[in-house]
Motif scaffolding. Structure first.
Motif, PDB file in Angstrom:
ATOM      1  N   LYS A  88       0.844  -1.184   0.000  1.00  0.00           N
ATOM      2  CA  LYS A  88       0.000   0.000   0.000  1.00  0.00           C
ATOM      3  C   LYS A  88       0.889   1.248   0.000  1.00  0.00           C
ATOM      4  O   LYS A  88       1.961   1.218   0.583  1.00  0.00           O
ATOM      5  CB  LYS A  88      -0.887   0.009   1.251  1.00  0.00           C
ATOM      6  CG  LYS A  88      -1.806  -1.186   1.406  1.00  0.00           C
ATOM      7  CD  LYS A  88      -2.394  -1.274   2.822  1.00  0.00           C
ATOM      8  CE  LYS A  88      -1.335  -1.599   3.850  1.00  0.00           C
ATOM      9  NZ  LYS A  88      -1.863  -1.768   5.220  1.00  0.00           N
ATOM     10  N   PRO A  89       0.499   2.320  -0.651  1.00  0.00           N
ATOM     11  CA  PRO A  89      -0.833   2.671  -1.144  1.00  0.00           C
ATOM     12  C   PRO A  89      -1.188   2.140  -2.529  1.00  0.00           C
ATOM     13  O   PRO A  89      -2.241   2.486  -3.052  1.00  0.00           O
ATOM     14  CB  PRO A  89      -0.811   4.189  -1.156  1.00  0.00           C
ATOM     15  CG  PRO A  89       0.615   4.529  -1.471  1.00  0.00           C
ATOM     16  CD  PRO A  89       1.423   3.483  -0.726  1.00  0.00           C
ATOM     17  N   ASP A  90      -0.337   1.331  -3.137  1.00  0.00           N
ATOM     18  CA  ASP A  90      -0.753   0.680  -4.374  1.00  0.00           C
ATOM     19  C   ASP A  90      -2.002  -0.153  -4.077  1.00  0.00           C
ATOM     20  O   ASP A  90      -2.069  -0.830  -3.050  1.00  0.00           O
ATOM     21  CB  ASP A  90       0.374  -0.224  -4.889  1.00  0.00           C
ATOM     22  CG  ASP A  90       0.145  -0.700  -6.311  1.00  0.00           C
ATOM     23  OD1 ASP A  90      -0.777  -1.515  -6.508  1.00  0.00           O
ATOM     24  OD2 ASP A  90       0.870  -0.264  -7.210  1.00  0.00           O
ATOM     25  N   PRO A  91      -2.977  -0.135  -4.956  1.00  0.00           N
ATOM     26  CA  PRO A  91      -4.210  -0.877  -4.674  1.00  0.00           C
ATOM     27  C   PRO A  91      -4.095  -2.381  -4.843  1.00  0.00           C
ATOM     28  O   PRO A  91      -4.972  -3.123  -4.380  1.00  0.00           O
ATOM     29  CB  PRO A  91      -5.204  -0.298  -5.688  1.00  0.00           C
ATOM     30  CG  PRO A  91      -4.355   0.152  -6.833  1.00  0.00           C
ATOM     31  CD  PRO A  91      -3.086   0.671  -6.189  1.00  0.00           C
ATOM     32  N   ALA A  92      -3.029  -2.864  -5.484  1.00  0.00           N
ATOM     33  CA  ALA A  92      -2.931  -4.289  -5.807  1.00  0.00           C
ATOM     34  C   ALA A  92      -3.055  -5.196  -4.586  1.00  0.00           C
ATOM     35  O   ALA A  92      -3.775  -6.203  -4.630  1.00  0.00           O
ATOM     36  CB  ALA A  92      -1.636  -4.573  -6.564  1.00  0.00           C
ATOM     37  N   PRO A  93      -2.374  -4.919  -3.465  1.00  0.00           N
ATOM     38  CA  PRO A  93      -2.524  -5.833  -2.330  1.00  0.00           C
ATOM     39  C   PRO A  93      -3.921  -5.807  -1.720  1.00  0.00           C
ATOM     40  O   PRO A  93      -4.391  -6.840  -1.228  1.00  0.00           O
ATOM     41  CB  PRO A  93      -1.461  -5.342  -1.333  1.00  0.00           C
ATOM     42  CG  PRO A  93      -1.146  -3.950  -1.748  1.00  0.00           C
ATOM     43  CD  PRO A  93      -1.325  -3.914  -3.226  1.00  0.00           C
TER      44      PRO A  93
ATOM     45  N   ALA B 265      -7.966   1.749  -4.287  1.00  0.00           N
ATOM     46  CA  ALA B 265      -8.665   0.503  -4.606  1.00  0.00           C
ATOM     47  C   ALA B 265     -10.157   0.716  -4.823  1.00  0.00           C
ATOM     48  O   ALA B 265     -10.878  -0.237  -5.147  1.00  0.00           O
ATOM     49  CB  ALA B 265      -8.442  -0.521  -3.499  1.00  0.00           C
ATOM     50  N   GLY B 266     -10.634   1.931  -4.592  1.00  0.00           N
ATOM     51  CA  GLY B 266     -12.036   2.238  -4.826  1.00  0.00           C
ATOM     52  C   GLY B 266     -12.969   1.775  -3.731  1.00  0.00           C
ATOM     53  O   GLY B 266     -14.152   1.529  -3.985  1.00  0.00           O
TER      54      GLY B 266
ATOM     55  N   GLY C 269     -12.910 -13.814  -0.914  1.00  0.00           N
ATOM     56  CA  GLY C 269     -14.163 -14.216  -1.529  1.00  0.00           C
ATOM     57  C   GLY C 269     -14.895 -13.140  -2.290  1.00  0.00           C
ATOM     58  O   GLY C 269     -15.914 -13.407  -2.934  1.00  0.00           O
ATOM     59  N   GLY C 270     -14.375 -11.901  -2.228  1.00  0.00           N
ATOM     60  CA  GLY C 270     -14.980 -10.819  -2.993  1.00  0.00           C
ATOM     61  C   GLY C 270     -16.210 -10.237  -2.320  1.00  0.00           C
ATOM     62  O   GLY C 270     -16.790 -10.826  -1.414  1.00  0.00           O
ATOM     63  N   GLY C 271     -16.595  -9.060  -2.772  1.00  0.00           N
ATOM     64  CA  GLY C 271     -17.770  -8.390  -2.236  1.00  0.00           C
ATOM     65  C   GLY C 271     -17.455  -6.984  -1.775  1.00  0.00           C
ATOM     66  O   GLY C 271     -16.322  -6.496  -1.877  1.00  0.00           O
ATOM     67  N   ARG C 272     -18.482  -6.314  -1.271  1.00  0.00           N
ATOM     68  CA  ARG C 272     -18.331  -4.931  -0.820  1.00  0.00           C
ATOM     69  C   ARG C 272     -17.410  -4.891   0.396  1.00  0.00           C
ATOM     70  O   ARG C 272     -17.628  -5.607   1.382  1.00  0.00           O
ATOM     71  CB  ARG C 272     -19.698  -4.341  -0.465  1.00  0.00           C
ATOM     72  CG  ARG C 272     -19.661  -2.838  -0.172  1.00  0.00           C
ATOM     73  CD  ARG C 272     -21.027  -2.297   0.189  1.00  0.00           C
ATOM     74  NE  ARG C 272     -20.999  -0.831   0.266  1.00  0.00           N
ATOM     75  CZ  ARG C 272     -21.667  -0.130   1.167  1.00  0.00           C
ATOM     76  NH1 ARG C 272     -22.433  -0.740   2.063  1.00  0.00           N
ATOM     77  NH2 ARG C 272     -21.601   1.185   1.164  1.00  0.00           N
ATOM     78  N   THR C 273     -16.411  -4.044   0.326  1.00  0.00           N
ATOM     79  CA  THR C 273     -15.339  -4.053   1.321  1.00  0.00           C
ATOM     80  C   THR C 273     -15.089  -2.658   1.872  1.00  0.00           C
ATOM     81  O   THR C 273     -15.172  -1.655   1.156  1.00  0.00           O
ATOM     82  CB  THR C 273     -14.033  -4.587   0.687  1.00  0.00           C
ATOM     83  OG1 THR C 273     -14.266  -5.904   0.171  1.00  0.00           O
ATOM     84  CG2 THR C 273     -12.904  -4.633   1.706  1.00  0.00           C
ATOM     85  N   ILE C 274     -14.745  -2.604   3.142  1.00  0.00           N
ATOM     86  CA  ILE C 274     -14.262  -1.392   3.789  1.00  0.00           C
ATOM     87  C   ILE C 274     -12.936  -1.718   4.451  1.00  0.00           C
ATOM     88  O   ILE C 274     -12.720  -2.850   4.907  1.00  0.00           O
ATOM     89  CB  ILE C 274     -15.292  -0.848   4.804  1.00  0.00           C
ATOM     90  CG1 ILE C 274     -14.897   0.547   5.297  1.00  0.00           C
ATOM     91  CG2 ILE C 274     -15.501  -1.818   5.967  1.00  0.00           C
ATOM     92  CD1 ILE C 274     -16.023   1.262   6.052  1.00  0.00           C
ATOM     93  N   PHE C 275     -12.024  -0.737   4.494  1.00  0.00           N
ATOM     94  CA  PHE C 275     -10.683  -0.992   5.016  1.00  0.00           C
ATOM     95  C   PHE C 275     -10.389  -0.058   6.172  1.00  0.00           C
ATOM     96  O   PHE C 275     -10.694   1.133   6.125  1.00  0.00           O
ATOM     97  CB  PHE C 275      -9.628  -0.811   3.924  1.00  0.00           C
ATOM     98  CG  PHE C 275      -8.277  -1.344   4.305  1.00  0.00           C
ATOM     99  CD1 PHE C 275      -8.052  -2.710   4.366  1.00  0.00           C
ATOM    100  CD2 PHE C 275      -7.238  -0.493   4.623  1.00  0.00           C
ATOM    101  CE1 PHE C 275      -6.818  -3.216   4.744  1.00  0.00           C
ATOM    102  CE2 PHE C 275      -5.995  -0.987   4.995  1.00  0.00           C
ATOM    103  CZ  PHE C 275      -5.784  -2.355   5.056  1.00  0.00           C
ATOM    104  N   ILE C 276      -9.744  -0.602   7.208  1.00  0.00           N
ATOM    105  CA  ILE C 276      -9.462   0.133   8.438  1.00  0.00           C
ATOM    106  C   ILE C 276      -7.962   0.206   8.636  1.00  0.00           C
ATOM    107  O   ILE C 276      -7.266  -0.813   8.560  1.00  0.00           O
ATOM    108  CB  ILE C 276     -10.139  -0.562   9.635  1.00  0.00           C
ATOM    109  CG1 ILE C 276     -11.647  -0.662   9.382  1.00  0.00           C
ATOM    110  CG2 ILE C 276      -9.857   0.194  10.938  1.00  0.00           C
ATOM    111  CD1 ILE C 276     -12.352  -1.606  10.314  1.00  0.00           C
TER     112      ILE C 276
END
Length: 222
Positions: free
Chosen positions: A148-153, A182-183, A162-169
């Motif tokens: 990070k801050p590259d979105p790839a990781p 990463a949007g 498993g995918g889906g709507r995500t929030i990051f802390i």
């Protein structure tokens, strides 16, 4: 109980999930002690943490009036080897974390980690703390060869969870900017390894204790 519309809650590790400052301070003090420099108290080293081991050690050398590229290169492997052998002597989850994770799991939310800490430190640390089984994916700083801050990781974390709507802390600009790149939405913690006011991270929300996380996510707009 209000529902949570996120499928995945992702976390940074150091300064977000786990207070690792005691073990990082011990590693810094061991390294600088090998060349006769006096140790720092943990509280003095906390502001050095958050941008990786090299920056942490460089800041310690600067504070010791011993900043030197050759000395930094000499002491960095000493620090890393000591830290690898002493990952969890003083490290512990932040207050309220375990209860928050229990509540999220009970609500059907998948938990994941994306850290810039190398896998050789991150994975054993979580094992030693007995927390690895709680996370569907753990992405280290070298898992996808970029941090990070590259979105790839963060994208890798989401995919492997498993995918889906995500929030990051998280607690640093790398975390919040990584989430933005990463949007996905972000939450900053005010108790981590900050090197400035938490508001300057420009996260979508801020929490001051993990007791605030579940209500925040339950009230998050869909």
């Amino acid at each position: 109980m209000a529902s949570i519309t996120f499928d995945i809650v992702g976390f940074d590790l150091d300064g977000t999930l786990i207070d690792t400052s005691g073990d990082l301070a011990a590693a810094v003090n061991h390294a600088i002690g090998t060349v006769g420099l006096p140790p720092f108290p943990v509280a003095a080293i906390r502001p050095f943490v958050g941008q990786g081991a090299r920056v942490m050690l460089d800041r310690a050398l600067a504070a010791s009036d011993a900043q030197d590229d050759a000395l930094l290169a000499q002491l960095l492997p000493v620090l890393l080897d000591y830290y690898q052998a002493n990952l969890s002597a003083h490290s512990a989850p932040y207050p309220g974390l375990l209860d928050a994770m229990d509540a999220l799991a009970a609500a059907g939310v998948t938990l994941a980690i994306c850290t810039n800490k190398a896998e050789r430190f991150a994975l054993p640390l979580m094992d030693q703390l007995g927390l690895s089984h709680r996370f569907a994916s753990i992405i280290g700083g070298d898992t996808v060869c970029v941090g990070k801050p590259d979105p790839a990781p963060i994208h890798a974390m989401i995919e492997r969870a498993g995918g889906g709507r995500t929030i990051f802390i998280g607690d640093t600009i790398n975390d919040i900017a990584g989430a933005r790149n990463a949007g996905i939405a972000s939450v900053a913690v005010s108790f981590g390894f900050l090197d400035g006011p938490v508001e300057e991270l420009q996260a979508d929300a801020i929490i001051h204790h993990f007791d605030e996380l579940l209500p925040l996510l339950q009230g998050w707009p869909q």
